[in-house]
Design an enzyme around this catalytic site. Structure first.
Site, short mmCIF file in Angstrom:
data_model
loop_
_atom_site.label_atom_id
_atom_site.label_comp_id
_atom_site.label_asym_id
_atom_site.label_seq_id
_atom_site.Cartn_x
_atom_site.Cartn_y
_atom_site.Cartn_z
N ASP A 193 0.81 -1.21 0.00
CA ASP A 193 0.00 0.00 0.00
C ASP A 193 0.85 1.27 0.00
O ASP A 193 2.05 1.23 0.26
CB ASP A 193 -0.92 0.01 1.22
CG ASP A 193 -2.15 -0.85 1.03
OD1 ASP A 193 -2.39 -1.30 -0.11
OD2 ASP A 193 -2.88 -1.09 2.01
N LYS A 219 -4.04 3.03 -2.22
CA LYS A 219 -5.31 3.74 -2.36
C LYS A 219 -5.16 5.06 -1.64
O LYS A 219 -4.89 5.12 -0.44
CB LYS A 219 -6.46 2.92 -1.76
CG LYS A 219 -6.62 1.55 -2.41
CD LYS A 219 -7.74 0.77 -1.80
CE LYS A 219 -9.10 1.25 -2.25
NZ LYS A 219 -9.35 1.02 -3.67
N MET A 230 -7.87 9.12 8.73
CA MET A 230 -8.40 9.62 7.46
C MET A 230 -9.40 10.75 7.68
O MET A 230 -10.47 10.79 7.06
CB MET A 230 -9.05 8.47 6.67
CG MET A 230 -8.08 7.36 6.31
SD MET A 230 -8.88 5.88 5.66
CE MET A 230 -9.55 5.14 7.16
#
Length: 267
Positions: free
Chosen positions: A52, A74, A187
């Site tokens: 990732d 991502k 996030m």
């Protein structure tokens, strides 16, 4: 000095990374010293590593020289691989007889989609192993001098994502605020202004302390201490962007007491 992996291997303490299997592995929040020995073993042994965006270059430096590397990062707001395509690739590689390492920042089961991938691997009949990692919400705050819990401040903590899918129901921020527990948000930078406003509307004081830790545990780590009322403006003023962890509540005040005695990364 003996190689700890060689010592463990000689003692039969390392699990076998068998061909045709997938290891869903946490790489920690960035500092390669926070890798577990099982994660290091997997990096050295894998035939293919699907990794990732939050896996640091320092961590990837431990990969075996013959391992194939496939980026599957991502990132919010940017063109990213679809989750289904990533899982299909893991299955394809495993069925080709590869030792497949699915390497994720932090812990694969803490906002890392590891649970989704494990379910898909189960349905496909592909054997897998889970290797936990240090999650950024705990390790990243620790590197900033902010304990997740102490007996004097809180009896628990809430880990939450600040990013909601379109299909998700709105959050009951008033109920969250009434718990009195500190929040650790992943996030959250994109929607920080909305989150702060909703928490204040839900009952938290505008001067509730907030800490933002960007690039946690890496040499680029920065820490901003502010309040709910000022969080968005302060983050914009000082150029704080993702990846970052946001802590809200009583634990943030401990940083001022601890940071003077800390060594290591700039806190």
């Amino acid at each position: 000095m003996n190689d700890p992996l060689a010592t463990l291997d000689a003692a039969g303490a390392l699990p076998r990374f068998a061909p045709g299997t997938v290891w869903l592995c946490g790489a920690g929040p960035g500092d390669p010293g926070l890798l577990t020995l099982h994660a290091l073993h997997a990096l050295r042994s894998a035939d293919a590593i699907v990794y990732d965006a939050l896996v640091s270059e320092a961590v990837m430096g431990f990969a075996g020289p013959e391992a194939a590397r496939e980026f599957a990062g991502k990132r919010g707001g940017k063109l990213s691989p679809k989750q289904g395509d990533i899982t299909d690739r893991l299955i394809e590689l495993a069925r080709a007889g590869k030792r497949v390492l699915r390497l994720k920042g932090g812990d694969p089961f803490v906002f890392g989609r590891g649970g989704e991938e494990a379910l898909d691997l189960t349905r496909a009949g592909v054997p897998f192993r889970i290797v936990p990692g240090v999650t950024a919400g705990i390790g990243g705050l620790a590197y900033a001098g902010i304990p997740a819990t102490t007996r004097d401040t809180n009896t628990g903590v809430i880990l939450m994502t600040g990013h909601l899918a379109k299909a998700d129901a709105p959050r009951d921020w008033a109920s969250i605020a009434r718990t009195g527990l500190p929040l650790i948000l992943y996030m959250a930078m994109t929607h920080l202004d909305d989150i702060a406003a909703d928490l204040v509307a839900g009952g938290l004081a505008p001067d509730t302390p907030v800490a933002i830790v960007s690039d946690a545990t890496t040499p680029r780590q920065r820490v901003l201490v502010t309040t709910l009322a000022e969080a968005r403006a302060a983050a914009d003023r000082d150029g704080f962007r993702s990846p970052a962890i946001v802590a809200v509540g009583s634990i943030v005040a401990l940083r001022a007491l601890l940071v003077g005695g800390m060594t290591g990364l700039p806190a």
